[in-house]
Design a protein around this motif. Structure first.
Motif, PDB file in Angstrom:
ATOM      1  N   VAL A   1      44.617  46.675  46.229  1.00 48.29           N
ATOM      2  CA  VAL A   1      44.580  45.542  45.708  1.00 48.29           C
ATOM      3  C   VAL A   1      45.289  44.467  46.464  1.00 48.29           C
ATOM      4  O   VAL A   1      46.417  44.640  46.986  1.00 48.29           O
ATOM      5  CB  VAL A   1      45.107  45.573  44.320  1.00 48.29           C
ATOM      6  N   TYR A   2      44.501  43.426  46.945  1.00 47.20           N
ATOM      7  CA  TYR A   2      44.928  42.168  47.793  1.00 47.20           C
ATOM      8  C   TYR A   2      44.844  41.021  46.921  1.00 47.20           C
ATOM      9  O   TYR A   2      44.033  40.706  46.518  1.00 47.20           O
ATOM     10  CB  TYR A   2      44.117  42.180  49.241  1.00 47.20           C
ATOM     11  N   VAL A   3      45.870  40.092  47.256  1.00 43.95           N
ATOM     12  CA  VAL A   3      45.912  38.759  46.554  1.00 43.95           C
ATOM     13  C   VAL A   3      46.115  37.863  47.723  1.00 43.95           C
ATOM     14  O   VAL A   3      47.001  37.877  48.652  1.00 43.95           O
ATOM     15  CB  VAL A   3      47.092  38.407  45.629  1.00 43.95           C
ATOM     16  N   ASN A   4      44.889  36.940  48.168  1.00 40.89           N
ATOM     17  CA  ASN A   4      44.752  36.301  49.132  1.00 40.89           C
ATOM     18  C   ASN A   4      45.296  36.776  50.690  1.00 40.89           C
ATOM     19  O   ASN A   4      46.060  36.294  51.476  1.00 40.89           O
ATOM     20  CB  ASN A   4      45.806  34.941  48.919  1.00 40.89           C
ATOM     21  N   GLY A   5      44.683  38.117  50.715  1.00 38.61           N
ATOM     22  CA  GLY A   5      44.725  38.721  51.815  1.00 38.61           C
ATOM     23  C   GLY A   5      46.308  39.711  51.924  1.00 38.61           C
ATOM     24  O   GLY A   5      46.521  40.644  52.753  1.00 38.61           O
ATOM     25  N   ASP A   6      47.161  39.473  50.892  1.00 41.75           N
ATOM     26  CA  ASP A   6      48.416  39.935  50.939  1.00 41.75           C
ATOM     27  C   ASP A   6      48.449  41.287  50.082  1.00 41.75           C
ATOM     28  O   ASP A   6      47.771  41.356  48.908  1.00 41.75           O
ATOM     29  CB  ASP A   6      49.602  39.360  50.544  1.00 41.75           C
ATOM     30  N   PRO A   7      48.642  42.586  50.588  1.00 43.00           N
ATOM     31  CA  PRO A   7      48.555  43.782  49.812  1.00 43.00           C
ATOM     32  C   PRO A   7      49.503  43.698  48.441  1.00 43.00           C
ATOM     33  O   PRO A   7      50.705  43.106  48.642  1.00 43.00           O
ATOM     34  CB  PRO A   7      48.963  44.989  50.653  1.00 43.00           C
ATOM     35  N   VAL A   8      49.204  44.195  47.395  1.00 41.51           N
ATOM     36  CA  VAL A   8      50.042  44.387  46.222  1.00 41.51           C
ATOM     37  C   VAL A   8      50.645  45.632  46.143  1.00 41.51           C
ATOM     38  O   VAL A   8      50.158  46.683  46.223  1.00 41.51           O
ATOM     39  CB  VAL A   8      49.348  44.271  44.916  1.00 41.51           C
ATOM     40  N   GLN A   9      51.893  45.789  46.134  1.00 49.68           N
ATOM     41  CA  GLN A   9      52.814  47.032  46.055  1.00 49.68           C
ATOM     42  C   GLN A   9      53.054  47.410  44.639  1.00 49.68           C
ATOM     43  O   GLN A   9      53.317  46.413  43.709  1.00 49.68           O
ATOM     44  CB  GLN A   9      53.988  46.815  46.761  1.00 49.68           C
ATOM     45  N   PHE A  10      52.630  48.686  44.326  1.00 51.58           N
ATOM     46  CA  PHE A  10      52.751  49.255  43.080  1.00 51.58           C
ATOM     47  C   PHE A  10      53.833  50.154  43.059  1.00 51.58           C
ATOM     48  O   PHE A  10      53.796  51.361  43.771  1.00 51.58           O
ATOM     49  CB  PHE A  10      51.538  49.927  42.660  1.00 51.58           C
ATOM     50  N   THR A  11      54.982  50.049  42.201  1.00 50.98           N
ATOM     51  CA  THR A  11      56.205  50.873  42.215  1.00 50.98           C
ATOM     52  C   THR A  11      55.917  52.119  41.264  1.00 50.98           C
ATOM     53  O   THR A  11      56.453  53.142  41.411  1.00 50.98           O
ATOM     54  CB  THR A  11      57.488  50.231  41.740  1.00 50.98           C
ATOM     55  N   GLY A  12      55.107  52.124  40.382  1.00 51.17           N
ATOM     56  CA  GLY A  12      54.959  53.444  39.492  1.00 51.17           C
ATOM     57  C   GLY A  12      53.568  53.681  39.613  1.00 51.17           C
ATOM     58  O   GLY A  12      52.949  54.130  40.759  1.00 51.17           O
ATOM     59  N   SER A  13      52.833  53.456  38.406  1.00 50.06           N
ATOM     60  CA  SER A  13      51.403  53.941  38.297  1.00 50.06           C
ATOM     61  C   SER A  13      50.510  53.189  39.309  1.00 50.06           C
ATOM     62  O   SER A  13      50.875  51.854  39.616  1.00 50.06           O
ATOM     63  CB  SER A  13      50.681  54.119  37.063  1.00 50.06           C
ATOM     64  N   ARG A  14      49.688  53.714  39.934  1.00 55.39           N
ATOM     65  CA  ARG A  14      48.691  53.084  40.876  1.00 55.39           C
ATOM     66  C   ARG A  14      47.182  52.587  39.961  1.00 55.39           C
ATOM     67  O   ARG A  14      47.109  53.100  38.939  1.00 55.39           O
ATOM     68  CB  ARG A  14      48.187  53.853  42.160  1.00 55.39           C
ATOM     69  N   PRO A  15      46.394  51.836  40.471  1.00 55.22           N
ATOM     70  CA  PRO A  15      45.250  51.541  39.799  1.00 55.22           C
ATOM     71  C   PRO A  15      44.500  52.641  39.580  1.00 55.22           C
ATOM     72  O   PRO A  15      44.450  53.609  40.354  1.00 55.22           O
ATOM     73  CB  PRO A  15      44.655  50.534  40.732  1.00 55.22           C
ATOM     74  N   GLN A  16      43.782  52.539  38.394  1.00 54.69           N
ATOM     75  CA  GLN A  16      42.879  53.829  38.028  1.00 54.69           C
ATOM     76  C   GLN A  16      41.620  53.342  37.525  1.00 54.69           C
ATOM     77  O   GLN A  16      41.493  52.089  37.076  1.00 54.69           O
ATOM     78  CB  GLN A  16      43.863  54.406  36.941  1.00 54.69           C
ATOM     79  N   GLN A  17      40.687  54.265  37.568  1.00 52.08           N
ATOM     80  CA  GLN A  17      39.158  53.940  36.870  1.00 52.08           C
ATOM     81  C   GLN A  17      39.459  54.540  35.560  1.00 52.08           C
ATOM     82  O   GLN A  17      39.465  55.673  35.323  1.00 52.08           O
ATOM     83  CB  GLN A  17      38.317  54.310  37.735  1.00 52.08           C
ATOM     84  N   ILE A  18      39.187  53.574  34.633  1.00 58.61           N
ATOM     85  CA  ILE A  18      39.225  54.094  32.930  1.00 58.61           C
ATOM     86  C   ILE A  18      38.149  53.511  32.763  1.00 58.61           C
ATOM     87  O   ILE A  18      37.823  52.323  32.495  1.00 58.61           O
ATOM     88  CB  ILE A  18      40.321  53.453  32.335  1.00 58.61           C
ATOM     89  N   GLN A  19      36.982  54.514  32.149  1.00 56.22           N
ATOM     90  CA  GLN A  19      35.666  53.924  31.444  1.00 56.22           C
ATOM     91  C   GLN A  19      34.950  53.100  32.226  1.00 56.22           C
ATOM     92  O   GLN A  19      34.401  52.156  31.905  1.00 56.22           O
ATOM     93  CB  GLN A  19      36.121  53.318  30.012  1.00 56.22           C
ATOM     94  N   GLY A  20      34.978  53.259  33.617  1.00 62.79           N
ATOM     95  CA  GLY A  20      34.138  52.638  34.545  1.00 62.79           C
ATOM     96  C   GLY A  20      34.708  51.229  34.967  1.00 62.79           C
ATOM     97  O   GLY A  20      34.250  50.310  35.612  1.00 62.79           O
TER      98      GLY A  20
END
Length: 557
Positions: free
Chosen positions: A27-46
């Protein structure tokens, strides 16, 4: 009803259908990556779900989670968003909005639908399929579809085509109605295959390349199409084995349903004794394009009285300057909404003879109403009758008491959520012989002023200092009131320089008993420490953003 069939921009999350391996999404916001310290993005129900804090705080939002009610709160500027874990809707500035996937707990993190959260806070969301990346752009920034990389030492002699999308929009300038043809245009890399869809409204539509890099599709609005106020179309472009998605710049707006004319007065086929009644009817266009006040007309006994009537976005009023003759009278009202849909209502009423049965109804609520104020109503008519009164069409059949022969009184306590400005008051009198008469008050109800001023209960006004970093501010306000709480600080750096700023700004809602709370606020968020003075301000926000007097609480650590 239109409100039940409204589709919003948030439904556009369907653009992420078909994403594989969501656990590898960046995930990027205005070109800068978002750092996730715990769970990462998931695909849930599409749908792509992300941990609550990472993306929202990157977008500049204040984010909190109320454990007691399992509620996620995000605020940024004038946008206030709330959603409860497991519920299929959210509140955006108090407006109920449907969610494709509810917020939920995943592992040790609170996961929320990425596209809804981003767009609710005013950002644009793009899906970069080759990079398996979600790119979020806030207003005023230029989309970065493919971030720069170091060029190879020996670049190939022929570079593969670069897939890019530069623009996707329609030629509709406002609400479309049945039969309108709306042209959607996509601009990007030439020689590709383009498709588009309006989630919840159309199936997938192929877009033709009408000139190099310019793709178009035409959508014809069918009869009785659902009302859409804030949906956005989605287009996808594939070149070779690469594909990208983009959403339209403007909302897609559809209104094919005519307004509703309701609660006419005098009532249909009723008998009245007042020969100069307030002739009124309510105009309702829930979640549609709105009433076009310039296209509302009114007739009394086939005489056009539009010029003499008062027309608002919600009602038409007319009071004859001379007495109507005894007998039957007819009224016709024709109204259009801003999309051009038209409706008509005809009704009749009868003006009775000179017999004094129902004389008049009066009240003391013509101006300066306040929540909690008691409005008194007095009806005069034939003794021994049964009398009720109505305030508009929402507060109906309120009882009265015959305090003396032919004099009937009733009371109503104004509530915080009432919207009574310009509301007509009517009474219904039933005689002992069974005759029914309707009378209306000469004066309409007045406007309700600012909401009740909130108070603090924890910490209370006697608290001068606190310990610890986290505080949950609590208080009392009007029933179901909207309360805005701001925490400002003043501290001294190195004993020399004064530093001021805002720690948090949250909007919360009181419960049925008027109790409200902010949830945990970290007073150390901006690096402040011992000796810092905090000023906490609470105001209640009423209809049309009218605010109460502020209540301030000053505490020190």
């Amino acid at each position: 009803m239109k409100g039940l069939r409204t589709y919003t921009t948030m439904a556009i999350a369907a653009a992420f259908a078909g994403i594989a391996g969501a656990q590898g999404i960046s995930v990027y916001v205005n070109g800068d990556p978002v750092q996730f310290t715990g769970s990462r993005p998931q695909q849930i129900q599409g749908r792509v779900m992300v941990p609550l804090r990472g993306v929202m705080e990157k977008l500049g939002a204040y984010v909190s989670y109320l454990k007691e009610t399992r509620t996620v709160i995000a605020t940024k500027g004038d946008v206030d968003m709330q959603m409860r874990i497991g519920e299929s809707f959210a509140l955006v500035n108090g407006r109920r909005t449907a969610l494709d996937v509810p917020a939920q707990i995943y592992g040790a993190s609170t996961m929320v639908p990425l596209r809804f959260m981003s767009e609710a806070l005013g950002a644009q969301v793009l899906w970069d399929a080759p990079a398996m990346a979600v790119r979020i752009q806030t207003s005023g920034t230029t989309p970065v579809v493919n971030p720069p990389v170091n060029p190879p030492v020996n670049p190939p002699p022929v570079a593969p085509p670069v897939l890019s999308l530069t623009r996707f929009d329609s030629d509709a300038s406002g609400f479309s109605q049945a039969g309108d043809r709306v042209t959607f245009t996509l601009e990007g890399t030439p020689g590709g295959q383009a498709v588009m869809q309006i989630p919840g409204f159309t199936e997938q539509i192929t877009m033709a390349e009408v000139s190099p890099g310019r793709y178009q599709a035409i959508v014809t609005i069918p009869q009785n199409a659902m009302t859409i106020r804030s949906a956005k179309a989605v287009a996808r472009l594939r070149v070779g084995d690469k594909e990208q998605a983009i959403q339209s710049r403007r909302n897609f707006l559809v209104d094919t349903q005519a307004p509703v004319l309701r609660e006419p007065f005098p009532q249909v086929n009723s008998r009245i004794t007042n020969a100069q009644p307030n002739i009124t009817i309510e105009l309702e266009d829930l979640d549609g394009s709105g009433i076009d006040q310039n296209n509302v007309r009114m007739w009394l006994d086939d005489r056009d009285i539009t010029r003499d009537a008062t027309i608002t976005g919600s009602a038409v009023f007319f009071r004859p300057t001379t007495a109507l003759a005894p007998g039957e009278h007819s009224v016709r009202v024709i109204a259009r909404d801003k999309a051009g849909n038209q409706t008509q209502r005809d009704w009749r009423f009868t003006v009775g003879g000179s017999r004094t049965v129902a004389e008049r109804i009066t009240h003391n609520g013509a101006r300066n109403l306040r929540p909690g104020q008691v409005v008194k109503f007095t009806v005069r008519g034939e003794p021994g009758s049964s009398v009720t009164y109505n305030i508009g069409d929402k507060i109906m059949n309120l009882p009265t008491k015959e305090v003396s022969p032919g004099v009937y009184e009733g009371e109503y306590t104004v509530r915080l959520e009432d919207d009574l400005a310009g509301t007509p008051v009517t009474a219904r009198l039933r005689t002992q012989s069974g005759e029914i008469y309707t009378i209306d008050a000469a004066q309409l109800l007045g406007e309700i002023g600012p909401p009740m001023q909130p108070t603090f209960t924890s910490p209370d006004s006697n608290t001068r200092s606190i310990s610890g970093n986290v505080v949950n501010f609590k208080g009392k306000a009007g029933r179901r009131a909207r309360v805005k709480v701001t925490v400002d600080y003043t501290s001294t750096l190195l004993g020399l320089f004064k530093s001021t700023g805002t720690i948090a700004e949250r909007t919360v809602f009181a419960d049925e008993n008027g109790n409200w709370e902010t949830g945990d606020i970290n007073l150390n968020a901006n690096g402040t420490g011992s000796g810092t003075v905090y000023t906490v301000t609470a105001v209640a926000v009423g209809k049309n953003n009218v605010q109460s007097e502020p209540t301030k609480l000053t505490i020190q650590r």
